[in-house]
Design a protein around this motif. Sequence first.
Motif, PDB file in Angstrom:
ATOM      1  N   ARG A 118     -32.158 -86.379 121.928  1.00 51.41           N
ATOM      2  CA  ARG A 118     -33.469 -86.020 122.478  1.00 51.41           C
ATOM      3  C   ARG A 118     -33.769 -84.538 122.284  1.00 51.41           C
ATOM      4  NH1 ARG A 118     -34.708 -90.360 126.973  1.00 51.41           N
ATOM      5  NH2 ARG A 118     -33.239 -91.881 126.239  1.00 51.41           N
ATOM      6  N   TRP A 119     -33.344 -84.038 121.120  1.00 54.00           N
ATOM      7  CA  TRP A 119     -33.586 -82.652 120.761  1.00 54.00           C
ATOM      8  C   TRP A 119     -34.819 -82.573 119.867  1.00 54.00           C
ATOM      9  CZ3 TRP A 119     -28.204 -80.648 118.713  1.00 54.00           C
ATOM     10  CH2 TRP A 119     -27.311 -80.543 119.781  1.00 54.00           C
ATOM     11  N   SER A 120     -35.589 -81.522 120.043  1.00 56.77           N
ATOM     12  CA  SER A 120     -36.663 -81.213 119.105  1.00 56.77           C
ATOM     13  C   SER A 120     -36.026 -80.501 117.907  1.00 56.77           C
ATOM     14  CB  SER A 120     -37.690 -80.297 119.767  1.00 56.77           C
ATOM     15  OG  SER A 120     -37.093 -79.038 120.052  1.00 56.77           O
ATOM     16  N   GLN A 121     -36.804 -80.325 116.861  1.00 57.47           N
ATOM     17  CA  GLN A 121     -36.295 -79.555 115.732  1.00 57.47           C
ATOM     18  C   GLN A 121     -35.987 -78.126 116.168  1.00 57.47           C
ATOM     19  OE1 GLN A 121     -39.149 -80.023 112.555  1.00 57.47           O
ATOM     20  NE2 GLN A 121     -38.213 -81.935 111.875  1.00 57.47           N
ATOM     21  N   LEU A 122     -36.779 -77.600 117.090  1.00 59.85           N
ATOM     22  CA  LEU A 122     -36.538 -76.245 117.589  1.00 59.85           C
ATOM     23  C   LEU A 122     -35.208 -76.181 118.342  1.00 59.85           C
ATOM     24  CD1 LEU A 122     -37.481 -73.332 117.962  1.00 59.85           C
ATOM     25  CD2 LEU A 122     -38.741 -74.090 119.994  1.00 59.85           C
ATOM     26  N   GLN A 123     -34.896 -77.186 119.141  1.00 61.19           N
ATOM     27  CA  GLN A 123     -33.623 -77.196 119.861  1.00 61.19           C
ATOM     28  C   GLN A 123     -32.454 -77.265 118.885  1.00 61.19           C
ATOM     29  OE1 GLN A 123     -35.038 -80.461 122.397  1.00 61.19           O
ATOM     30  NE2 GLN A 123     -34.238 -79.291 124.159  1.00 61.19           N
ATOM     31  N   LEU A 124     -32.588 -78.077 117.829  1.00 59.92           N
ATOM     32  CA  LEU A 124     -31.534 -78.131 116.814  1.00 59.92           C
ATOM     33  C   LEU A 124     -31.401 -76.775 116.124  1.00 59.92           C
ATOM     34  CD1 LEU A 124     -29.384 -79.518 115.113  1.00 59.92           C
ATOM     35  CD2 LEU A 124     -31.231 -80.462 113.690  1.00 59.92           C
ATOM     36  N   ALA A 125     -32.510 -76.143 115.822  1.00 58.08           N
ATOM     37  CA  ALA A 125     -32.466 -74.820 115.176  1.00 58.08           C
ATOM     38  C   ALA A 125     -31.734 -73.810 116.057  1.00 58.08           C
ATOM     39  CB  ALA A 125     -33.884 -74.333 114.861  1.00 58.08           C
ATOM     40  N   HIS A 126     -31.997 -73.829 117.362  1.00 55.89           N
ATOM     41  CA  HIS A 126     -31.289 -72.927 118.280  1.00 55.89           C
ATOM     42  C   HIS A 126     -29.792 -73.224 118.285  1.00 55.89           C
ATOM     43  CE1 HIS A 126     -34.327 -70.445 120.221  1.00 55.89           C
ATOM     44  NE2 HIS A 126     -35.136 -71.505 120.248  1.00 55.89           N
ATOM     45  N   ARG A 127     -29.450 -74.500 118.262  1.00 56.84           N
ATOM     46  CA  ARG A 127     -28.027 -74.883 118.258  1.00 56.84           C
ATOM     47  C   ARG A 127     -27.362 -74.439 116.953  1.00 56.84           C
ATOM     48  NH1 ARG A 127     -23.441 -75.005 120.273  1.00 56.84           N
ATOM     49  NH2 ARG A 127     -22.135 -76.745 119.704  1.00 56.84           N
ATOM     50  N   ARG A 174     -20.315 -67.821 109.654  1.00 53.68           N
ATOM     51  CA  ARG A 174     -20.875 -66.801 108.764  1.00 53.68           C
ATOM     52  C   ARG A 174     -22.330 -66.500 109.062  1.00 53.68           C
ATOM     53  NH1 ARG A 174     -19.605 -69.317 103.103  1.00 53.68           N
ATOM     54  NH2 ARG A 174     -18.567 -71.024 104.152  1.00 53.68           N
ATOM     55  N   GLY A 175     -22.836 -67.004 110.175  1.00 60.08           N
ATOM     56  CA  GLY A 175     -24.232 -66.772 110.521  1.00 60.08           C
ATOM     57  C   GLY A 175     -25.129 -67.883 110.020  1.00 60.08           C
ATOM     58  N   SER A 176     -26.413 -67.767 110.325  1.00 65.63           N
ATOM     59  CA  SER A 176     -27.400 -68.742 109.864  1.00 65.63           C
ATOM     60  C   SER A 176     -28.739 -68.027 109.713  1.00 65.63           C
ATOM     61  CB  SER A 176     -27.517 -69.908 110.839  1.00 65.63           C
ATOM     62  OG  SER A 176     -28.103 -69.476 112.051  1.00 65.63           O
ATOM     63  N   ALA A 177     -29.696 -68.758 109.225  1.00 65.74           N
ATOM     64  CA  ALA A 177     -31.036 -68.205 108.985  1.00 65.74           C
ATOM     65  C   ALA A 177     -31.764 -67.960 110.303  1.00 65.74           C
ATOM     66  CB  ALA A 177     -31.824 -69.177 108.117  1.00 65.74           C
ATOM     67  N   GLU A 178     -32.898 -67.317 110.213  1.00 64.77           N
ATOM     68  CA  GLU A 178     -33.756 -67.093 111.376  1.00 64.77           C
ATOM     69  C   GLU A 178     -34.439 -68.405 111.763  1.00 64.77           C
ATOM     70  OE1 GLU A 178     -33.955 -64.242 113.130  1.00 64.77           O
ATOM     71  OE2 GLU A 178     -32.392 -63.478 111.817  1.00 64.77           O
ATOM     72  N   LEU A 179     -34.894 -68.489 113.016  1.00 66.87           N
ATOM     73  CA  LEU A 179     -35.495 -69.728 113.519  1.00 66.87           C
ATOM     74  C   LEU A 179     -36.634 -70.273 112.661  1.00 66.87           C
ATOM     75  CD1 LEU A 179     -35.399 -69.241 117.389  1.00 66.87           C
ATOM     76  CD2 LEU A 179     -34.073 -70.846 116.014  1.00 66.87           C
ATOM     77  N   PRO A 180     -37.615 -69.447 112.255  1.00 68.02           N
ATOM     78  CA  PRO A 180     -38.701 -70.012 111.444  1.00 68.02           C
ATOM     79  C   PRO A 180     -38.194 -70.666 110.147  1.00 68.02           C
ATOM     80  CG  PRO A 180     -39.322 -67.850 112.258  1.00 68.02           C
ATOM     81  CD  PRO A 180     -37.862 -68.026 112.571  1.00 68.02           C
TER      82      PRO A 180
END
Length: 99
Positions: free
Chosen positions: A30-39, A48-54
């Motif tokens: 029950r995650w939005s795409q935004l919640q997955l992006a935050h995770r 090694r890091g990840s991209a920015e949220l947008p």
Amino acid sequence: MASAPARTGSESAEPLTFGRRLRRERMWRRWSQLQLAHRIREVGGMHRGSAELPSLLIMISKWENNHKVPSQYSLHLLAAALGVPVANLGLPVDADFVF
């Protein structure tokens, strides 16, 4: 003559693509795409890091719609963010890749 059983909404003649598997895993939580992006950002901080949220939101949409295939790093990052084995996402896994 017997008629074929009716299909339910959960059945599909199509195989589960990577995008469908990813969307199914995300929606099961029950995650939005935004919640997955935050995770992904949270888990990426431990590696090694990840991209920015947008950028992540754009990539998640492209992955779920089968417009792009993630790199091995992104595939492992997605699996870690979702808490599933990488193989569950349905893409080939490079046995030599170190996450």
